[in-house]
Design a protein around this motif. Sequence first.
Motif, PDB file in Angstrom:
ATOM      1  N   ALA A 377      71.228  60.767  40.632  1.00 32.55           N
ATOM      2  CA  ALA A 377      70.804  59.585  41.453  1.00 32.55           C
ATOM      3  C   ALA A 377      71.751  59.266  42.696  1.00 32.55           C
ATOM      4  O   ALA A 377      72.937  59.298  42.245  1.00 32.55           O
ATOM      5  N   GLY A 378      71.498  58.989  43.938  1.00 30.83           N
ATOM      6  CA  GLY A 378      72.418  58.547  44.885  1.00 30.83           C
ATOM      7  C   GLY A 378      73.141  59.700  45.172  1.00 30.83           C
ATOM      8  O   GLY A 378      74.222  59.687  46.162  1.00 30.83           O
ATOM      9  N   GLY A 379      73.073  61.049  44.827  1.00 27.60           N
ATOM     10  CA  GLY A 379      73.711  62.046  45.351  1.00 27.60           C
ATOM     11  C   GLY A 379      72.903  63.018  45.703  1.00 27.60           C
ATOM     12  O   GLY A 379      72.950  63.758  46.926  1.00 27.60           O
ATOM     13  N   GLY A 380      71.811  63.750  45.081  1.00 35.24           N
ATOM     14  CA  GLY A 380      71.298  64.854  45.447  1.00 35.24           C
ATOM     15  C   GLY A 380      70.374  65.393  44.365  1.00 35.24           C
ATOM     16  O   GLY A 380      69.998  64.919  43.470  1.00 35.24           O
ATOM     17  N   ILE A 381      70.338  66.729  44.525  1.00 37.66           N
ATOM     18  CA  ILE A 381      69.547  67.513  43.589  1.00 37.66           C
ATOM     19  C   ILE A 381      69.975  68.938  43.564  1.00 37.66           C
ATOM     20  O   ILE A 381      70.672  69.719  44.503  1.00 37.66           O
ATOM     21  N   LEU A 391      72.488  73.851  45.527  1.00 39.29           N
ATOM     22  CA  LEU A 391      72.740  72.371  45.565  1.00 39.29           C
ATOM     23  C   LEU A 391      72.535  71.581  46.770  1.00 39.29           C
ATOM     24  O   LEU A 391      72.943  72.127  47.829  1.00 39.29           O
ATOM     25  N   VAL A 392      71.674  70.438  46.812  1.00 33.32           N
ATOM     26  CA  VAL A 392      71.359  69.782  48.122  1.00 33.32           C
ATOM     27  C   VAL A 392      71.815  68.572  47.934  1.00 33.32           C
ATOM     28  O   VAL A 392      71.361  67.679  47.138  1.00 33.32           O
ATOM     29  N   LEU A 397      78.579  64.218  46.127  1.00 34.52           N
ATOM     30  CA  LEU A 397      77.943  65.218  45.249  1.00 34.52           C
ATOM     31  C   LEU A 397      78.851  66.800  45.523  1.00 34.52           C
ATOM     32  O   LEU A 397      78.881  67.163  44.268  1.00 34.52           O
ATOM     33  N   LEU A 398      79.183  66.959  46.396  1.00 33.31           N
ATOM     34  CA  LEU A 398      79.777  68.296  46.831  1.00 33.31           C
ATOM     35  C   LEU A 398      81.131  67.907  46.117  1.00 33.31           C
ATOM     36  O   LEU A 398      81.728  68.965  45.359  1.00 33.31           O
ATOM     37  N   GLU A 399      81.974  67.007  46.311  1.00 40.49           N
ATOM     38  CA  GLU A 399      83.084  66.883  45.867  1.00 40.49           C
ATOM     39  C   GLU A 399      83.079  66.753  44.269  1.00 40.49           C
ATOM     40  O   GLU A 399      83.859  67.523  43.377  1.00 40.49           O
ATOM     41  N   GLN A 400      82.154  66.367  43.523  1.00 38.17           N
ATOM     42  CA  GLN A 400      81.865  66.189  42.232  1.00 38.17           C
ATOM     43  C   GLN A 400      81.768  67.536  41.798  1.00 38.17           C
ATOM     44  O   GLN A 400      82.201  67.874  40.473  1.00 38.17           O
ATOM     45  N   GLY A 430      78.222  77.359  44.944  1.00 36.81           N
ATOM     46  CA  GLY A 430      79.618  76.761  45.181  1.00 36.81           C
ATOM     47  C   GLY A 430      80.189  76.923  46.488  1.00 36.81           C
ATOM     48  O   GLY A 430      81.295  76.461  46.693  1.00 36.81           O
ATOM     49  N   LYS A 431      79.378  77.369  47.662  1.00 37.43           N
ATOM     50  CA  LYS A 431      79.756  77.627  49.008  1.00 37.43           C
ATOM     51  C   LYS A 431      78.875  77.043  49.969  1.00 37.43           C
ATOM     52  O   LYS A 431      77.263  77.188  49.599  1.00 37.43           O
TER      53      LYS A 431
END
Lengths: 620, 77
Positions: A377-381, A391-392, A397-400, A430-431
Motif C-alpha cells: 500500500a502506497g508503494g507498489g506491487i 517489482l514495480v 519501495l526500492l529502498e525497502q 533486484g536491478k
Amino acid sequence: MRPENWQLWLRKNEKLLIIIVSGALIILGWLMGYFSPLARAILMTAAALAAGFPIAKTAWYALRAEVISIHLLVTIAALGGILIGDQWEAAAVTFLFALGEFLEARTLAKTRDAIGQLLDLVPAAATVLRDGQEIEVDPSEVGTGESVLVRSGGKIPVDGIVTKGSASVNQAAITGESIPVEVTSGSQVFSSSIVEAGYLEIQAQRVGEDTTFARILHMVEEAQERKAPTQKFIEKFSRWYTPAIIALAALTGLFTRNLHTALTLLVIGCPGALVISTPISMVAGIGNAAKSGVLVKGGEFLEKAGKVTLIAFDKTGTLTTGKTEVTAISALLGDEEEVLRLAAAVEKGSEHHIGSAILRRASSFPLPAAEGIQVFAGGGISGQVEGKRILVGNRRLLEQHNIILPPESEEWLTAREEMGETPVPVAAEGKVIGAIAIADTLRPEARETAAKLQQMGKKVVMLTGDNPRTAGTIARQLGLDEFQANLLPGDKVEAIKSYQAQGQIVAMVGDGINDTPALAAADLGIAMGAAGTDAAIETADLTLMSDDLDRLIGALGLGRATLANIRQNVIFAVAVVLLLVAGVLGQKVFLATGMLAHEASVMLVILNAMRLLAWKPNTR
Amino acid sequence: MAYVNITARLEQLTCPDCANMIASVVGRLKGVEQAEVRYATSKLLVRFDESLITWEAIDKTLAKLGYLVRSKVQQEG
C-alpha cells in the motif's frame, strides 16, 4: 356535484371555510358593535367558537394521550377570553391561529417541494422485452438482467448497462447537470434520466428501490429529518420554555388576579418561530443542494460546509481526471517493450490507477502469467514473472528492497517528475531495468476552483501518495497553498488531524474509493463524481454526484448561505420571544396582538428560509 | 400476527411539536406497535397489528386531530 363529491370538497376545504366564516363573523361583530354591544359580544363569541372548535378538538384528543399541545393553550386562552368578557380577543386569537396555520401550511408546501419536484422525475412505466414481445410494466417489476427499451423522450426506468443503441441522455436527476451526455453500448445509465434523442436497449442491473435515484430520494428525506446541533439545542430550550411560561401564567393568574395577562402568556407559550427556525432552513438548503446534484447527509453537514476553513484534496480523481496514461518508457536493460510487458504482467490484478494505465498501454501484448503477487500500500506491487522477481513501485519501495537506483535512471525520473508526471521504476531480480512515466490530466476547472476557494478565504492543500517533485509541480500549476507528498493512506489521516489541531475546520475531497479513512477523519468528507458508486455515497458526508469541481464551490457557498439563514432566523425568533414576554409582562401585548406577533414571526421565518430555495452560486 | 407498515404523507405539518403530538396519539392506539412522525417531510410511519386495528381507524384518529392523509404506501411484514 354529487353528494359524496360535496363531502370530499367540504373536507378538503374545511379549514379555509372555517377561516372565512370566522372572519366574516368578526367583521359583522365590529359593524354591529356600533349599535349594540350585546350583538357584538354574541357575534365575536360565535367567531371564536367557529374557529376554535377544530383547535379544541385537536387539543382534546391530544390531551387524552397525555400530550399538552399548543392547541390546548390556545383553547384555554380563547375560553378564558370569553369568560372574562373579552370576546373580541378570543375571536382574534382563534381566527389568527387558524389563518396562520393555513398560510404557513401553504408556504411550507413550497419550501418542502424540492423533494416533490424530484418525485416527479420518478419514471411511471418501463417497456421490457419478454419472449420477443414489448411489454409495459411497473418499473419496480422489471427483473435484473432483463432488457429494457427506451425511446426518444422516454425516461430510463432502471439502472443498467446499455447493450444496444445510442442516445443523448439528460442525467440532471442524478448529477444536477442538465447538459445531456452521449451514451452508447457499454455505458452505465441511471434511472430517472431522460433520453432526449436516440434509442436504447438497457440491461437492468438495479430496479425499484435499489436504483441510485431511489436511494438519493431516500437519503435526502433522511437528511432533512436529521437534526443539526443547533436544532437539538433549540428543542431543549423550548421543552423548558413552554412549561415555564405555563407556570408563569398560572402564578400570574393566582397572585395578581390579572387573568388577561395570564391568558396572553399562554398564547405566547409556544416559541413557534424559534422551533422551526433551524429545520425549515435545513429543509430548504438540503432541497436546493439535491436539485443541483449535491447530496448532503444531514443538516449538520450543511452547517459544517458553511464553516470549513481548509480544503484538502486527494490528487487523483479530484484535482485530476483520474484518467491516467503512460507518457514515456525508459529502458536500462533490454528494450522498452520488455519493461512494459513485465510491469503489466504484475499489474494485471491491480486496481490502482497506475496499474490500469500500464495495462491499457500494454493491451496489445500477450501478457505472461505472474505468481506470488504482493501489493505494498502506497508503494507498489511485486510478483514472479518468467522466473524473475519483478517489482514495480516508487523510490521508497526500492529502498525497502535494497534496490539501488542508477544515476541515469534517477535523472530520467527527476525530469519526468518536474513535468508533473509520475514515473515508476521497474526492477527485475533486484536491478532496475527501466521506468514508466504516467501522467494524469488536470481537471480544466481545477485551477479556477482553487482560486475561488482561496478568494472565499479558505486554505487549499493537496494530500497525495505521489512523490514530492510531481506533487510540487502540480501544486504550483494550480496555485495551491500547500501540499504534502509521499503519504500513505494512514498518513493522510494524520495530516488532517494536524490541521485540525491547528484549529482548522477541514473538508477532505476524495473520489471516495480509496480514501475512506481520510474522508472519515475530516470534519466534512466530500466524495466527487460518485454517481453509481455506492461506497462513496455511504462514506461521505457530502457527495457531489457530477464530476465537476465547480459543484464544490456551490456546495460550500450553499452551506454558508444556510448557516447565515439559520442565524438570521434564530436571532429574529429569540428577539420575538423576548419582546413578547416583555410586552406581555409590561401590559403592552394582549391576546390578539400576542397571537398576531406569534403567527407573523412564524411566517417570516418560513419566508426567509424559502430564499434558500432560490439560492444559486454566483460564480457560475 | 399480521403486521403492516404504512408510510403516509400528511397535510403540511406546521410545527415540530405537532409532529410529536400526532406520533404520541397514534402510538397509543391499541394495536399500533410503532408510530413516528417526521416533521421535515410531514410523513407518518406507522406499524400496526392488522388483527387489532385497521388503517381506517388510524386514519379516523388523524382526522379527529385535524390532519388529513394525502397519500400512503403500504409494506407487508
